[in-house]
Design a protein around this motif. Structure first.
Motif, PDB file in Angstrom:
ATOM      1  N   ASP A  10       0.816  -1.215   0.000  1.00  0.00           N
ATOM      2  CA  ASP A  10       0.000   0.000   0.000  1.00  0.00           C
ATOM      3  C   ASP A  10       0.850   1.266   0.000  1.00  0.00           C
ATOM      4  N   ARG A  89       1.014  -4.834  -8.055  1.00  0.00           N
ATOM      5  CA  ARG A  89       0.143  -3.685  -8.281  1.00  0.00           C
ATOM      6  C   ARG A  89       0.732  -2.766  -9.354  1.00  0.00           C
ATOM      7  N   ARG A  91       2.147   0.380 -10.880  1.00  0.00           N
ATOM      8  CA  ARG A  91       2.851   1.533 -10.320  1.00  0.00           C
ATOM      9  C   ARG A  91       3.985   1.926 -11.243  1.00  0.00           C
ATOM     10  N   GLY A 138      -0.150  -4.701 -12.736  1.00  0.00           N
ATOM     11  CA  GLY A 138      -1.417  -5.135 -12.195  1.00  0.00           C
ATOM     12  C   GLY A 138      -2.059  -6.178 -13.093  1.00  0.00           C
TER      13      GLY A 138
END
Length: 252
Positions: A10, A89, A91, A138
């Motif tokens: 996160d 994820r 990024r 992702g």
């Protein structure tokens, strides 16, 4: 000394201490190149801290306790499972804790682009099978997926089958397709929707695979000649395939 100091998926720096630290302390991040500072408080029990690190400028950031005391930790700052989760994820910037030899914690912030993280390579029975995970892109919704081999010289390109499940992929390349071309070095890419990702292995924290990790070759007869086909890692840890012509006298 902190016994936990890691950046979570996160994009939050999580720090824990086995005992409460002094009252009034705070976490300070200081960017070496620019001097920019970001600060955050400790939790109410003074045994942990959580500081968002999204948007930090690329480069090295000191992690300080208060204005000028380095944060010390005995945590290496990462685990392989944690790196995989983080890379799962989408990024364009990655943040990682680096523990210096003297125990000081720093943050390494670098720009990233999607790549296909190779975990296993199996050259066998006229094929090269590869499994891994799509990193920093992702999960890709729908669309065709394929493995693409691109010759560094001569303009050759061949495709192989691939399947993507979330971010996990498996792909297969027919070595006979490569030997129809002149001897060449082939770079490998995964096409997944709008993403073309280079096959490479970066997340295992073991750079410099060339010369230390090798795969068996396969010998293919094609067009009256014999060619050796072998996967290998480049100097930058990208996965490639070398196709070389073998002597006509049958020597290995």
């Amino acid at each position: 000394m902190a016994d936990h100091c890691r950046v979570g998926a996160d994009d939050t720096l999580h720090i824990r201490w086995p005992r409460p630290v002094a009252k009034g302390e705070r976490i300070v991040l200081r960017h070496g190149p620019s001097g920019e500072v970001r600060t955050g408080p400790l939790s109410a029990d003074r045994r942990s801290a959580a500081l968002p690190v999204a948007g930090l400028a690329p480069g090295a950031w000191e992690v300080l306790l208060g204005a000028d005391r380095p944060l010390l930790t005995d945590d290496p700052g990462f685990s392989f499972d944690g790196l995989r989760e983080y890379a799962g994820r989408a990024r364009d910037r990655a943040v990682r804790v680096v523990r210096l030899p003297d125990g000081r914690a720093t943050l390494d912030v670098r720009e990233v682009s999607p790549h296909a993280e190779v975990e296993e390579v199996h050259p066998l029975d006229g094929e090269i099978r590869i499994t891994g995970r799509l990193a920093y892109a992702g999960p890709r919704p729908g669309g065709a997926v394929r493995l693409v081999a691109v010759a560094r010289e001569g303009g050759g390109e061949e495709t192989g089958g691939a399947r993507l499940d979330g971010t996990g992929f498996d792909a297969c390349l027919d070595v006979h397709a490569l030997t129809r071309w002149e001897p060449s070095l082939w770079d490998l890419w995964l096409d997944a929707g709008d993403v073309r990702a280079r096959l490479a292995t970066f997340l295992d924290d073991a750079p410099g695979k060339r010369g230390t990790l090798s795969y068996p070759r396969q010998v293919v007869a094609s067009g009256g000649r014999r060619m050796s086909v072998r996967p290998y890692y480049t100097l930058k840890d990208g996965l490639a395939v070398a196709c070389h012509l073998l002597p006509e006298d049958g020597a290995p």
